[in-house]
Structures are given as structure tokens and as C-alpha cells.
Design a protein around this motif. Structure first.
Motif, PDB file in Angstrom:
ATOM      1  N   VAL A  62       0.836  -1.202   0.000  1.00  0.00           N
ATOM      2  CA  VAL A  62       0.000   0.000   0.000  1.00  0.00           C
ATOM      3  C   VAL A  62       0.872   1.254   0.000  1.00  0.00           C
ATOM      4  CG1 VAL A  62      -1.651   1.343   1.353  1.00  0.00           C
ATOM      5  CG2 VAL A  62      -1.953  -1.135   1.131  1.00  0.00           C
ATOM      6  N   ALA A  63       1.962   1.204   0.754  1.00  0.00           N
ATOM      7  CA  ALA A  63       2.818   2.394   0.906  1.00  0.00           C
ATOM      8  C   ALA A  63       3.431   2.839  -0.414  1.00  0.00           C
ATOM      9  CB  ALA A  63       3.925   2.106   1.924  1.00  0.00           C
ATOM     10  N   VAL A  64       3.754   1.888  -1.300  1.00  0.00           N
ATOM     11  CA  VAL A  64       4.418   2.263  -2.547  1.00  0.00           C
ATOM     12  C   VAL A  64       3.531   3.136  -3.438  1.00  0.00           C
ATOM     13  CG1 VAL A  64       5.910   0.239  -2.577  1.00  0.00           C
ATOM     14  CG2 VAL A  64       3.680   0.128  -3.697  1.00  0.00           C
ATOM     15  N   PHE A  65       2.217   3.129  -3.199  1.00  0.00           N
ATOM     16  CA  PHE A  65       1.308   3.933  -4.009  1.00  0.00           C
ATOM     17  C   PHE A  65       1.020   5.297  -3.385  1.00  0.00           C
ATOM     18  CE2 PHE A  65       0.396  -0.341  -5.595  1.00  0.00           C
ATOM     19  CZ  PHE A  65       0.460  -0.109  -6.962  1.00  0.00           C
ATOM     20  N   MET A  66       1.585   5.557  -2.216  1.00  0.00           N
ATOM     21  CA  MET A  66       1.420   6.862  -1.598  1.00  0.00           C
ATOM     22  C   MET A  66       2.330   7.875  -2.304  1.00  0.00           C
ATOM     23  SD  MET A  66      -0.863   6.331   0.610  1.00  0.00           S
ATOM     24  CE  MET A  66      -1.638   4.977   1.514  1.00  0.00           C
ATOM     25  N   PRO A  67       1.821   9.058  -2.608  1.00  0.00           N
ATOM     26  CA  PRO A  67       2.585  10.040  -3.386  1.00  0.00           C
ATOM     27  C   PRO A  67       3.980  10.331  -2.846  1.00  0.00           C
ATOM     28  CG  PRO A  67       0.317  10.756  -3.142  1.00  0.00           C
ATOM     29  CD  PRO A  67       0.470   9.545  -2.265  1.00  0.00           C
ATOM     30  N   ARG A  68       4.109  10.470  -1.533  1.00  0.00           N
ATOM     31  CA  ARG A  68       5.405  10.823  -0.961  1.00  0.00           C
ATOM     32  C   ARG A  68       6.285   9.611  -0.672  1.00  0.00           C
ATOM     33  NH1 ARG A  68       3.907  15.682   3.355  1.00  0.00           N
ATOM     34  NH2 ARG A  68       2.921  17.081   1.814  1.00  0.00           N
ATOM     35  N   LEU A  69       5.775   8.418  -0.945  1.00  0.00           N
ATOM     36  CA  LEU A  69       6.540   7.203  -0.669  1.00  0.00           C
ATOM     37  C   LEU A  69       6.820   6.416  -1.944  1.00  0.00           C
ATOM     38  CD1 LEU A  69       4.656   5.970   2.543  1.00  0.00           C
ATOM     39  CD2 LEU A  69       6.805   7.230   2.430  1.00  0.00           C
ATOM     40  N   SER A  70       6.741   7.065  -3.066  1.00  0.00           N
ATOM     41  CA  SER A  70       6.943   6.376  -4.340  1.00  0.00           C
ATOM     42  C   SER A  70       8.340   5.773  -4.473  1.00  0.00           C
ATOM     43  CB  SER A  70       6.680   7.332  -5.504  1.00  0.00           C
ATOM     44  OG  SER A  70       7.540   8.466  -5.420  1.00  0.00           O
ATOM     45  N   PHE A  71       9.312   6.328  -3.717  1.00  0.00           N
ATOM     46  CA  PHE A  71      10.676   5.790  -3.770  1.00  0.00           C
ATOM     47  C   PHE A  71      10.745   4.339  -3.298  1.00  0.00           C
ATOM     48  CE2 PHE A  71      10.171   7.363   0.515  1.00  0.00           C
ATOM     49  CZ  PHE A  71      10.834   6.436   1.309  1.00  0.00           C
ATOM     50  N   LEU A  72       9.715   3.903  -2.570  1.00  0.00           N
ATOM     51  CA  LEU A  72       9.692   2.525  -2.069  1.00  0.00           C
ATOM     52  C   LEU A  72       9.536   1.500  -3.188  1.00  0.00           C
ATOM     53  CD1 LEU A  72       7.428   2.921   1.110  1.00  0.00           C
ATOM     54  CD2 LEU A  72       9.912   2.597   1.032  1.00  0.00           C
ATOM     55  N   SER A  73       9.135   1.957  -4.369  1.00  0.00           N
ATOM     56  CA  SER A  73       8.918   1.032  -5.485  1.00  0.00           C
ATOM     57  C   SER A  73      10.206   0.669  -6.212  1.00  0.00           C
ATOM     58  CB  SER A  73       7.932   1.643  -6.486  1.00  0.00           C
ATOM     59  OG  SER A  73       8.456   2.852  -7.029  1.00  0.00           O
ATOM     60  N   SER A  74      11.341   1.238  -5.800  1.00  0.00           N
ATOM     61  CA  SER A  74      12.617   0.918  -6.450  1.00  0.00           C
ATOM     62  C   SER A  74      13.007  -0.530  -6.171  1.00  0.00           C
ATOM     63  CB  SER A  74      13.717   1.858  -5.939  1.00  0.00           C
ATOM     64  OG  SER A  74      14.009   1.585  -4.578  1.00  0.00           O
ATOM     65  N   PRO A  75      13.748  -1.158  -7.080  1.00  0.00           N
ATOM     66  CA  PRO A  75      14.165  -2.559  -6.889  1.00  0.00           C
ATOM     67  C   PRO A  75      14.890  -2.797  -5.563  1.00  0.00           C
ATOM     68  CG  PRO A  75      14.598  -1.864  -9.138  1.00  0.00           C
ATOM     69  CD  PRO A  75      14.178  -0.631  -8.384  1.00  0.00           C
ATOM     70  N   LEU A  76      15.729  -1.841  -5.165  1.00  0.00           N
ATOM     71  CA  LEU A  76      16.478  -1.999  -3.916  1.00  0.00           C
ATOM     72  C   LEU A  76      15.543  -2.042  -2.714  1.00  0.00           C
ATOM     73  CD1 LEU A  76      19.250  -2.217  -2.634  1.00  0.00           C
ATOM     74  CD2 LEU A  76      19.318   0.286  -2.477  1.00  0.00           C
ATOM     75  N   MET A  77      14.527  -1.186  -2.714  1.00  0.00           N
ATOM     76  CA  MET A  77      13.583  -1.152  -1.610  1.00  0.00           C
ATOM     77  C   MET A  77      12.705  -2.405  -1.609  1.00  0.00           C
ATOM     78  SD  MET A  77      14.443   1.452   0.039  1.00  0.00           S
ATOM     79  CE  MET A  77      13.146   1.320   1.254  1.00  0.00           C
ATOM     80  N   LYS A  78      12.386  -2.901  -2.795  1.00  0.00           N
ATOM     81  CA  LYS A  78      11.610  -4.148  -2.873  1.00  0.00           C
ATOM     82  C   LYS A  78      12.404  -5.305  -2.279  1.00  0.00           C
ATOM     83  CE  LYS A  78       8.770  -3.024  -6.911  1.00  0.00           C
ATOM     84  NZ  LYS A  78       8.446  -3.382  -8.311  1.00  0.00           N
ATOM     85  N   LEU A  79      13.708  -5.340  -2.599  1.00  0.00           N
ATOM     86  CA  LEU A  79      14.562  -6.387  -2.044  1.00  0.00           C
ATOM     87  C   LEU A  79      14.656  -6.261  -0.535  1.00  0.00           C
ATOM     88  CD1 LEU A  79      16.512  -8.741  -2.428  1.00  0.00           C
ATOM     89  CD2 LEU A  79      18.345  -7.068  -2.802  1.00  0.00           C
ATOM     90  N   ALA A  80      14.785  -5.020  -0.038  1.00  0.00           N
ATOM     91  CA  ALA A  80      14.866  -4.785   1.409  1.00  0.00           C
ATOM     92  C   ALA A  80      13.581  -5.233   2.095  1.00  0.00           C
ATOM     93  CB  ALA A  80      15.130  -3.312   1.686  1.00  0.00           C
ATOM     94  N   ALA A  81      12.445  -4.947   1.463  1.00  0.00           N
ATOM     95  CA  ALA A  81      11.161  -5.367   2.035  1.00  0.00           C
ATOM     96  C   ALA A  81      11.058  -6.881   2.070  1.00  0.00           C
ATOM     97  CB  ALA A  81      10.008  -4.770   1.229  1.00  0.00           C
ATOM     98  N   GLY A  82      11.490  -7.520   0.990  1.00  0.00           N
ATOM     99  CA  GLY A  82      11.447  -8.982   0.947  1.00  0.00           C
ATOM    100  C   GLY A  82      12.331  -9.622   1.997  1.00  0.00           C
ATOM    101  N   LEU A  83      13.544  -9.080   2.168  1.00  0.00           N
ATOM    102  CA  LEU A  83      14.460  -9.610   3.180  1.00  0.00           C
ATOM    103  C   LEU A  83      13.923  -9.377   4.583  1.00  0.00           C
ATOM    104  CD1 LEU A  83      17.913  -8.563   1.661  1.00  0.00           C
ATOM    105  CD2 LEU A  83      16.935 -10.865   1.791  1.00  0.00           C
ATOM    106  N   SER A  84      13.265  -8.247   4.790  1.00  0.00           N
ATOM    107  CA  SER A  84      12.672  -7.960   6.098  1.00  0.00           C
ATOM    108  C   SER A  84      11.563  -8.962   6.412  1.00  0.00           C
ATOM    109  CB  SER A  84      12.108  -6.535   6.120  1.00  0.00           C
ATOM    110  OG  SER A  84      13.131  -5.581   5.942  1.00  0.00           O
TER     111      SER A  84
END
Length: 284
Positions: A62-84
Motif C-alpha cells: 500500500v505504501a508504494v502507491f502513496m505520493p510521498r513514498l513512491s521511492f519505495l517502489s525501487s528494486p532496492l527497496m523491494k529487495l529490502a522489504a522482501g528480506l525484512s
């Protein structure tokens, strides 16, 4: 971490995201992915931990679709989320990095299956919600392939994994054990059969003393136990022989032992750091 959302018409000027559907679809999907990874790794399933990991994945989706949190959609952040998520789900396992890799692989396979199945589902206008049928189909494919791989690796007519619940010193541990017809270890005094357990499987029982069970020799461990009030008089040594190698193992009588849902009052438990393998932490 699947980011199940909605398909977009390229000439559509507006994105329509149903947050509630997005959250719950990802919650269910991520939980099933954790469950699948746990089964492939042959783990004792920890459903509450998997649910917590899935909650993180759902919040992230849900957060990746928030206007100010769009940076979360980067591959690095996706990997970090998956590892978490993997850390939450599998941190307590013996091989957490292997479990994390399997989880990420299953997630990637699920995403690939979802994409492939969705190719035939063309979007003519607006946004189209990914159907439940499509999600279930993709997950079924991934789960079936994962279990097939697991069974091919573990296939042996005389060996299967069972769940064990053991109580000792007033505390309990739960772990997976391998039924091995080649294990003929028994107590020479009573004739009782002996299960061999890794120290890691007994970590919730041994606590800070787990390291001593991993590092000390059997004789040193018996001497050490005499200086620990709760262990004093609870351990003794039995001889063993395997592939021409002889030695001794520390053994104790569990206060409660349940194997595959059935109580066993006769089986003793010996401790050895070599009693673990792929998907199990004890030999019966």
C-alpha cells in the motif's frame, strides 16, 4: 511483497487504487508464500510469524502507491522489504539465509506465474482488478512445483519428517525430526531407544547453555552439568558406534515427548550437533 494491484490502460490519465483490496490481497498472498517456503524447507510451520511477515508485505504494497513514498517502489527497496519479511518469518530457523533465499525464489516464481497467466487477460479500458482465480492459479502452480522439488529431494521410503514436541527442565521445544530406520542407538542399561537431537533444536530449553552443548565434548559436558543446578544429575553418557567410529553421547529422559501427535514415554534423547540436516534437527 507481491504488489498485487490493478492493470493500467496506457492512455488512462488517472490511477485508481482500491487500498482495502490491495492490502488484503497482498496479506493473503504473502502469507501463502511464507507458508509455501516453510513447507519447501521442511520447517515446523510458525503461522503467527508468517502472518506478521505478511502484514509487513501488505503495508509495504500500500505504501508504494502513496505520493510521498513512491521511492519505495525501487528494486532496492523491494529487495529490502522482501528480506525484512524473510527475517520476520524465518529468523529463528537453523538456516535462516537458506529459508530467505527460498522465500524470495518462491515470490519471484509467483510473480512470473502471475504475469504469464495474465498475458491472456487483456485490458480494454480503465483498470482491471487481478481476479481471485488468477491469484489462486498462480499460487497453485508455485506451490505444486515447490512441493515437487521438496519431495524429490527428500524422497526415501524409509525416511520421513515428523514434528516433535519435547519438554525438559520445565520448558518446551518443538522441531522436525527425521525417522531413520538406520538409527539403532539404544541405552545399554535399559534397552530404550534413543533419539538424537541437535543443540539448536533445544535452544528454547537450554537457553544460554546451548553453546556449551555445541562446543564441549560429552565428558566435559557432564562435568559442566554438575555445576549447573537445573542440569545436575539429569545427564549421563551412553556409548554409540557409527560407520566404525565409536564414542559417547550425553543423554537425558524427556519430561514429555510427543512425536507426530502421539506421546512416547520410553524414548530417550541424546544431544549431538551432527544430528541435523536439510529440514530436520533430530534423528529417530
Amino acid at each position: 511483497m507481491t504488489n498485487c494491484a490493478f492493470a493500467k490502460r496506457y492512455n488512462s490519465p488517472m490511477e485508481i487504487i482500491y487500498i482495502d483490496s490491495l492490502f488484503f490481497i497482498n496479506l493473503i498472498t504473502d502469507y501463502l508464500l511464507c507458508l509455501c517456503a516453510g513447507r519447501i524447507c521442511g520447517l515446523r510451520l510458525k503461522r503467527l510469524r508468517y502472518l506478521c511477515a505478511a502484514l509487513l508485505g501488505a503495508v509495504y504494497s500500500v505504501a508504494v502507491f502513496m505520493p510521498r513514498l513512491s521511492f519505495l517502489s525501487s528494486p532496492l527497496m523491494k529487495l529490502a522489504a522482501g528480506l525484512s519479511m524473510a527475517l520476520i518469518a524465518f529468523a529463528g530457523e537453523k538456516n535462516p539465509f537458506r529459508c530467505a533465499f527460498v522465500f524470495l525464489a518462491v515470490s519471484a516464481a509467483f510473480g512470473g506465474a502471475l504475469w504469464a497467466l495474465g498475458l491472456s487477460d487483456s485490458v480494454i479500458g480503465g483498470y482491471k482488478r487481478i481476479s481471485t482465480k488468477l491469484l489462486l492459479s498462480a499460487f497453485t502452480i508455485c506451490y505444486s512445483l515447490g512441493i515437487l522439488i521438496f519431495r524429490c529431494r527428500a524422497k526415501n521410503a524409509d525416511r520421513r519428517r515428523v514434528e516433535v514436541k519435547l519438554r525438559f527442565l520445565g520448558r518446551e521445544a518443538q522441531f522436525m525430526a527425521l525417522l531413520d530406520t538406520g538409527n539403532s542407538l539404544s541405552d545399554p542399561l535399559t534397552g530404550a531407544s534413543v533419539m538424537v537431537v541437535s543443540p539448536h533444536a533445544l535452544k528454547s530449553i537450554l537457553g544460554e547453555n546451548t553453546g556449551c552443548f555445541e562446543e564441549l565434548s560429552p565428558v566435559e559436558l557432564i562435568e559442566f552439568s554438575q555445576n549447573v543446578p537445573e542440569l545436575k544429575g539429569k545427564l549421563r553418557l551412553i556409548p554409540y558406534s557409527a560407520l566404525g567410529v565409536t564414542g559417547t553421547l550425553p543423554v537425558f529422559r524427556p519430561e514429555l515427548l510427543i512425536i507426530d501427535g502421539k506421546e512416547d514415554k520410553e524414548l530417550l534423547a541424546a544431544v549431538s550437533k551432527s544430528a541435523s540436516g536439510d529440514g530436520f534437527e533430530a534423528l529417530i
